[in-house]
Design a protein around this motif. Structure first.
Motif, PDB file in Angstrom:
ATOM      1  N   TYR A  28      41.903  41.943  36.909  1.00 20.13           N
ATOM      2  CA  TYR A  28      42.937  41.499  35.960  1.00 20.13           C
ATOM      3  C   TYR A  28      43.194  42.508  34.853  1.00 20.13           C
ATOM      4  CZ  TYR A  28      42.524  37.399  38.761  1.00 20.13           C
ATOM      5  OH  TYR A  28      42.513  36.548  39.829  1.00 20.13           O
ATOM      6  N   ALA A  29      42.196  43.260  34.445  1.00 18.39           N
ATOM      7  CA  ALA A  29      42.422  44.286  33.418  1.00 18.39           C
ATOM      8  C   ALA A  29      43.299  45.399  33.955  1.00 18.39           C
ATOM      9  CB  ALA A  29      41.093  44.842  32.916  1.00 18.39           C
ATOM     10  N   GLU A  30      43.022  45.838  35.163  1.00 21.25           N
ATOM     11  CA  GLU A  30      43.813  46.918  35.745  1.00 21.25           C
ATOM     12  C   GLU A  30      45.218  46.432  36.100  1.00 21.25           C
ATOM     13  OE1 GLU A  30      42.986  50.156  36.031  1.00 21.25           O
ATOM     14  OE2 GLU A  30      41.120  49.685  35.007  1.00 21.25           O
TER      15      GLU A  30
ATOM     16  N   GLU B 138      27.647  36.977  38.232  1.00 23.42           N
ATOM     17  CA  GLU B 138      28.017  38.034  37.297  1.00 23.42           C
ATOM     18  C   GLU B 138      28.823  39.127  37.996  1.00 23.42           C
ATOM     19  OE1 GLU B 138      26.002  40.947  33.965  1.00 23.42           O
ATOM     20  OE2 GLU B 138      24.881  39.197  34.631  1.00 23.42           O
ATOM     21  N   HIS B 139      28.514  39.392  39.266  1.00 22.21           N
ATOM     22  CA  HIS B 139      29.339  40.342  40.039  1.00 22.21           C
ATOM     23  C   HIS B 139      30.778  39.869  40.049  1.00 22.21           C
ATOM     24  CE1 HIS B 139      26.374  42.677  42.831  1.00 22.21           C
ATOM     25  NE2 HIS B 139      25.859  42.528  41.627  1.00 22.21           N
ATOM     26  N   ARG B 140      30.967  38.593  40.350  1.00 20.14           N
ATOM     27  CA  ARG B 140      32.321  38.036  40.425  1.00 20.14           C
ATOM     28  C   ARG B 140      33.038  38.134  39.080  1.00 20.14           C
ATOM     29  NH1 ARG B 140      33.494  35.189  45.040  1.00 20.14           N
ATOM     30  NH2 ARG B 140      31.756  34.708  46.393  1.00 20.14           N
TER      31      ARG B 140
ATOM     32  N   SER C 141      34.905  35.541  50.374  1.00 18.99           N
ATOM     33  CA  SER C 141      35.592  35.687  49.087  1.00 18.99           C
ATOM     34  C   SER C 141      35.018  36.837  48.263  1.00 18.99           C
ATOM     35  CB  SER C 141      35.542  34.379  48.300  1.00 18.99           C
ATOM     36  OG  SER C 141      34.200  34.014  48.012  1.00 18.99           O
ATOM     37  N   TYR C 142      33.715  37.084  48.351  1.00 15.28           N
ATOM     38  CA  TYR C 142      33.113  38.188  47.594  1.00 15.28           C
ATOM     39  C   TYR C 142      33.651  39.534  48.100  1.00 15.28           C
ATOM     40  CZ  TYR C 142      29.615  41.397  45.724  1.00 15.28           C
ATOM     41  OH  TYR C 142      28.988  42.436  45.076  1.00 15.28           O
ATOM     42  N   ALA C 143      33.656  39.719  49.407  1.00 12.16           N
ATOM     43  CA  ALA C 143      34.171  40.974  49.977  1.00 12.16           C
ATOM     44  C   ALA C 143      35.639  41.159  49.623  1.00 12.16           C
ATOM     45  CB  ALA C 143      33.976  40.987  51.491  1.00 12.16           C
ATOM     46  N   GLN C 144      36.405  40.086  49.666  1.00 16.40           N
ATOM     47  CA  GLN C 144      37.824  40.175  49.331  1.00 16.40           C
ATOM     48  C   GLN C 144      38.020  40.513  47.850  1.00 16.40           C
ATOM     49  OE1 GLN C 144      40.565  40.154  51.504  1.00 16.40           O
ATOM     50  NE2 GLN C 144      38.836  40.480  52.878  1.00 16.40           N
ATOM     51  N   MET C 145      37.162  39.982  46.979  1.00 15.29           N
ATOM     52  CA  MET C 145      37.244  40.349  45.551  1.00 15.29           C
ATOM     53  C   MET C 145      36.933  41.829  45.354  1.00 15.29           C
ATOM     54  SD  MET C 145      35.670  37.475  43.013  1.00 15.29           S
ATOM     55  CE  MET C 145      36.428  38.040  41.485  1.00 15.29           C
ATOM     56  N   CYS C 146      35.915  42.314  46.055  1.00 16.11           N
ATOM     57  CA  CYS C 146      35.579  43.742  45.953  1.00 16.11           C
ATOM     58  C   CYS C 146      36.759  44.597  46.397  1.00 16.11           C
ATOM     59  CB  CYS C 146      34.346  44.063  46.801  1.00 16.11           C
ATOM     60  SG  CYS C 146      32.791  43.450  46.140  1.00 16.11           S
ATOM     61  N   LEU C 147      37.403  44.197  47.461  1.00 11.09           N
ATOM     62  CA  LEU C 147      38.556  44.943  47.971  1.00 11.09           C
ATOM     63  C   LEU C 147      39.717  44.903  46.982  1.00 11.09           C
ATOM     64  CD1 LEU C 147      39.583  46.642  50.275  1.00 11.09           C
ATOM     65  CD2 LEU C 147      40.233  44.551  51.460  1.00 11.09           C
ATOM     66  N   ARG C 148      39.978  43.752  46.400  1.00 11.98           N
ATOM     67  CA  ARG C 148      41.061  43.645  45.402  1.00 11.98           C
ATOM     68  C   ARG C 148      40.759  44.541  44.202  1.00 11.98           C
ATOM     69  NH1 ARG C 148      41.945  37.714  43.867  1.00 11.98           N
ATOM     70  NH2 ARG C 148      43.455  38.665  42.460  1.00 11.98           N
TER      71      ARG C 148
ATOM     72  N   LEU D 287      34.029  41.767  38.660  1.00 12.96           N
ATOM     73  CA  LEU D 287      35.140  42.079  39.565  1.00 12.96           C
ATOM     74  C   LEU D 287      36.439  41.491  39.046  1.00 12.96           C
ATOM     75  CD1 LEU D 287      33.319  41.523  42.968  1.00 12.96           C
ATOM     76  CD2 LEU D 287      34.215  43.713  42.126  1.00 12.96           C
ATOM     77  N   ALA D 288      36.393  40.268  38.550  1.00 13.35           N
ATOM     78  CA  ALA D 288      37.602  39.629  38.009  1.00 13.35           C
ATOM     79  C   ALA D 288      38.137  40.421  36.827  1.00 13.35           C
ATOM     80  CB  ALA D 288      37.301  38.192  37.601  1.00 13.35           C
ATOM     81  N   ARG D 289      37.242  40.910  35.976  1.00 15.97           N
ATOM     82  CA  ARG D 289      37.695  41.732  34.834  1.00 15.97           C
ATOM     83  C   ARG D 289      38.385  42.994  35.318  1.00 15.97           C
ATOM     84  NH1 ARG D 289      32.856  39.933  32.095  1.00 15.97           N
ATOM     85  NH2 ARG D 289      31.751  41.813  32.715  1.00 15.97           N
TER      86      ARG D 289
END
Length: 130
Positions: free
Chosen positions: A125-127, A115-117, A17-24, A120-122
């Protein structure tokens, strides 16, 4: 890092899930998906479509990519003078900044994966809201 069990395109190999968040987040930040690279501890810079076998190498391992090898890959791909944003932890960021000293690192200084997550979420969702 969790990986698929069989050879896969780099974008699909890293299944955690972390790698996928980075990719998103990278997809949100990049003007074009062709500009995104995954930094593999074993292979260095990978296009999202590059098919590789699963591996178990960490940056601290003897067979890991070096800054010199990464520089050579970047030069061959004509990426040395491009702006770079690295979405990774401190070890990977350090390696990237040996090649691109001014690379942006929005996750640097985080106190941990939680905190990384959040960061990444910001980004995601911001973009996406733009």
């Amino acid at each position: 890092m969790k990986k698929a069990d069989t050879a896969s395109a780099a974008a699909a190999l890293y299944t955690g899930s972390y790698a996928q968040m980075c990719l998103r987040a990278a997809w949100q930040l990049a003007a074009d998906a062709a500009d995104i690279r995954i930094l593999s501890a074993r292979h260095g810079l990978l296009r999202l479509t590059t098919v590789i076998e699963p591996y178990d190498t960490r940056l601290s391992d003897y067979d890991a990519i070096t800054a010199e090898q990464l520089h050579d890959q970047a030069a061959a791909a004509e990426l040395l003078h491009r702006p770079v944003i690295v979405l990774a932890g401190a070890e990977y960021t350090r390696l990237v900044r040996e090649v691109w000293p001014h690379a942006e690192a929005p996750l640097l200084g985080s106190r941990g994966i939680g905190e990384h997550r959040q960061r990444l979420a910001r980004i995601i969702y911001a973009e996406a809201a733009r």
